[in-house]
Enzyme design. Structure first.
Site, PDB file in Angstrom:
ATOM      1  CG  ASP B  88      -0.272   0.105   2.551  1.00  0.00           C
ATOM      2  OD1 ASP B  88       0.787  -0.547   2.719  1.00  0.00           O
ATOM      3  OD2 ASP B  88      -0.779   0.825   3.429  1.00  0.00           O
ATOM      4  CD  GLU B 153       4.213   1.306   6.842  1.00  0.00           C
ATOM      5  OE1 GLU B 153       4.915   1.710   7.790  1.00  0.00           O
ATOM      6  OE2 GLU B 153       3.861   2.057   5.904  1.00  0.00           O
TER       7      GLU B 153
END
Lengths: 454, 454
Positions: B88, B153
């Protein structure tokens, strides 16, 4: 007056329908995308002045939005009244908080809901209908009348200022009649004798040359949002006093008579706080709420933005932060002088770690008029007649930049005969206007023209 | 190693082409509209792990974005390395400051420009290619390898935390290899032994129950922007010390050895300031810049918004103002404890004139690992071999929330072998990744697996 009054009473509903059409036009002066709507609104006003029987109706182009001028000068020897109003309105955001669309006028409990309903389309339109009532019944007016209607009141009236300065002969008059203020309360006849001024600034703070990762760089470099917050916190002390050196130097303090007069007005701090949904009120120490909102200067942040403002968490140390900060002014503060003081104070308290960019977005002079003026007395009498009560004299915390220019350049007496209410959400979602006051305003305007004609 | 190394060297350009495909996927975890792209990115990673020769490749659904697991456990008696990374990326705003579109990878001067290039797609992808190189040449790996790749994250790794807690046997390992940090400088072999933690809060201040006209009401009621600014200004003193009571209580101070070590690293405050475009740096008094950004706690506003933020001037006294405020933490500060202290301090300094709404948006524990650990030594040797220089030991100011969980729950040694650079605009417009470091990273990863296999 009988024929005029009964004509006005019998046309009450027609006036509301016409006002609806006016309110449908999204004439937001500050937004570029609404420029065509501004033209539409100006044409609407000009058309209504013509059909009311006014002469020499002109749409006057400016560098910004157009002005509308009209006159009827067939009462030699009689005084001349200049009627002023504005057809521009505030932006509508936050749009999601409106119960009905801002430009689809909706009537509920005798109030009409729309942006501009009370500020100032509804109030300005009253006087056009008054003139029409005289012309349709008497075929004449009791005195000379001029109209000057602008589309830039919400953005500082810059072009009208210039027009007044250059056309003092055209606009020459004895009194300027303005309905862009509030009644002290529902059904209470009110004349406003003072307005606050305004100094509206924008401060942009730039720290690092780009947005940074707050983990990798946090602790290494100053944060423009923290810096801006710090600077804002230094503008006022705990007593609500503004700390800009020299800010209060030109302030004319309230007289004992004024303070006593304010004290006689019915006002409940509890009710006021409850209506605003706050536990506690806050303002400059040593003054009552009415004194603070009418006759004392203030400083408010009108907007602030910086960094990541979306949902969730973005760990950014932003490059920029920006705030709009405005100060309400009272006689005899000078917005240009205050802007200078503001800028030099901000420059003084700004750390070396950031760059500043400041803009003076707009300003307005404060004013307070005399209670012994003949136009003021005529207006007070007209109000008492129509409302059936003794007229109350108050001040208003807002600014009408142009009023001071009229008073100074045309040497005319401003008559602030507002029919709005502070509770009518001016500049907020669900702005509205009480239709009973709309009607009483048309009648009061008629009685004023009659009274003032001598 | 020869065959592996020459395979890697001969496939350098292919790796770049593959990375481009990965970077085209707009996998922004914090924005709802990118949910489908998150799925696409997860499938991309799983496919590449399969073709690299990893076994048991699984896409594991979570309450949020999917995880990818894979393993190769055919080296009995050898240690097991768990390789972690995330697919991500951060949001792209302000989009107008990007020189090339954030999801159209563009190569310039040996750097690849795209959101996620260095944080963390490029760095995570290195290890997949390392494994592939071993399998295509030796047909085997020198030790046991597991992959766990997440898509959350940038929003706190909540679901991976839960997965690790519930799957400690599945993820059991001796060391966790992570490339999501920076080299001290271009071409300087670097091992990061400490990470800061994070406590990310949101504070919403509500004053009046609606936006008000700043003239009519200014001076009568408190302004939520001014109040918020005032509160922010009370969070730090003039020396950059955070004033929240108890904030520093659990802070482990730097040892003399650490401070001396930092002093030996080449660092120019002048150059650092010039590169960030600021006249002066700013941070906690009594510490060097490196100490402040690596090993001291900080407090930064990440975003602020309230009132009118468009063009021009709107004279509004707003109802609400909101700020995102985050604190970087160091061992042994506890984000949950810090969030409590933050909330109670804000509640204490908030005036009765406003309502507060606070959210704990996310948190991460700080960590510092031992320099005598066998995995750390193997990594340092691998780095020195590939870069041909003595490995530097540094700390990192950012947070990788999950690292602490791995260390605690799996009792494994984190090896933070980052190949990024602080200057690569992580979380900012024009994020990029040095393609030479990308290549050296693949080689270093190979040498590490070899060294650590004993």
């Amino acid at each position: 007056m009988e024929k005029v009054v009964s004509y006005i009473n019998s046309h009450r509903d027609n006036y509301v329908e016409e006002l609806k059409e006016f309110l449908k036009i999204p004439s937001i002066s500050t937004l570029a995308e609404n420029k065509p709507d501004m033209k539409t609104a100006a044409e609407f006003v000009a058309g209504k002045l013509r059909s009311a029987g006014m002469q020499n109706v002109k749409i006057i182009e400016t560098k910004g939005h157009p002005l509308i001028y009209a006159d009827w000068l067939n009462a030699p020897g009689k005084p001349t009244v200049l009627i002023y109003g504005h057809y521009d309105v505030q932006p509508v955001d936050p749009i999601n908080l409106w119960d009905s669309p801002p430009f689809e006028p909706t009537i509920k409990d005798g109030k009409i809901y729309a942006r501009g309903a009370t500020d100032d389309k509804g109030q300005m339109y009253m006087h056009i209908k008054t003139v029409e009532a005289f012309m349709k019944t008497e075929g004449t007016l009791p005195l000379n009348v001029k109209f000057i209607i602008e589309g830039e009141e919400e953005i500082g009236s810059g072009n009208l200022e210039e027009f007044v300065n250059k056309n003092q002969e055209l606009l020459k008059c004895n009194a300027v009649l303005i309905s862009d203020t509030s009644l002290y309360g529902p059904g209470i006849p009110t004349l406003t004798y003072g307005l606050r001024g305004l100094c509206y600034m924008e401060v942009e703070v730039t720290g690092p040359n780009r947005d940074l990762h707050s983990g990798t760089f946090g602790g290494g470099v100053d944060n423009p949002i923290n810096v801006l917050a710090e600077m804002i916190s230094k503008l006022k002390d705990n007593n609500g006093k503004i700390k800009i050196p020299g800010f209060y130097k030109d302030v004319v303090n309230l007289t004992k008579k004024e303070r006593d007069n304010f004290k006689t007005l019915p006002f409940s701090e509890k009710k006021y706080a409850r209506e605003l949904g706050v536990k506690e009120l806050k303002g400059e120490k040593g003054y009552s709420t009415l004194e603070r909102i009418w006759a004392r200067p203030t400083l408010d942040c009108n907007g602030i933005i910086g960094g990541f403002t979306g949902d969730g968490a973005k760990t950014v140390l932003p490059s920029k932060a920006k705030a709009k900060i405005s100060m309400r002014l009272v006689p005899n503060q000078d917005p240009k002088k205050i802007a200078k003081l503001f800028k030099s104070f901000i420059n003084k308290i700004a750390p070396k770690t950031v760059k500043l960019n400041m803009k003076d977005l707009h300003g307005a002079y404060p004013i307070a008029t005399s209670l012994d003026d003949s136009a003021t007395i005529a207006a007070a009498n007209a109000l008492s007649k129509v409302f059936g009560k003794k007229t109350v004299f108050m001040r208003e915390g807002g600014s009408i930049p142009i009023v001071v220019t009229f008073a100074k350049k045309l040497k005319a007496s401003p008559v602030l005969m507002g029919m709005g209410l502070d509770s009518e959400n001016l500049h907020s979602p669900n702005e509205h206007f009480n239709l009973n006051h709309f009607h009483l305003g048309i009648l009061t305007s008629a009685y004023f023209l009659n009274e003032y004609s001598g």
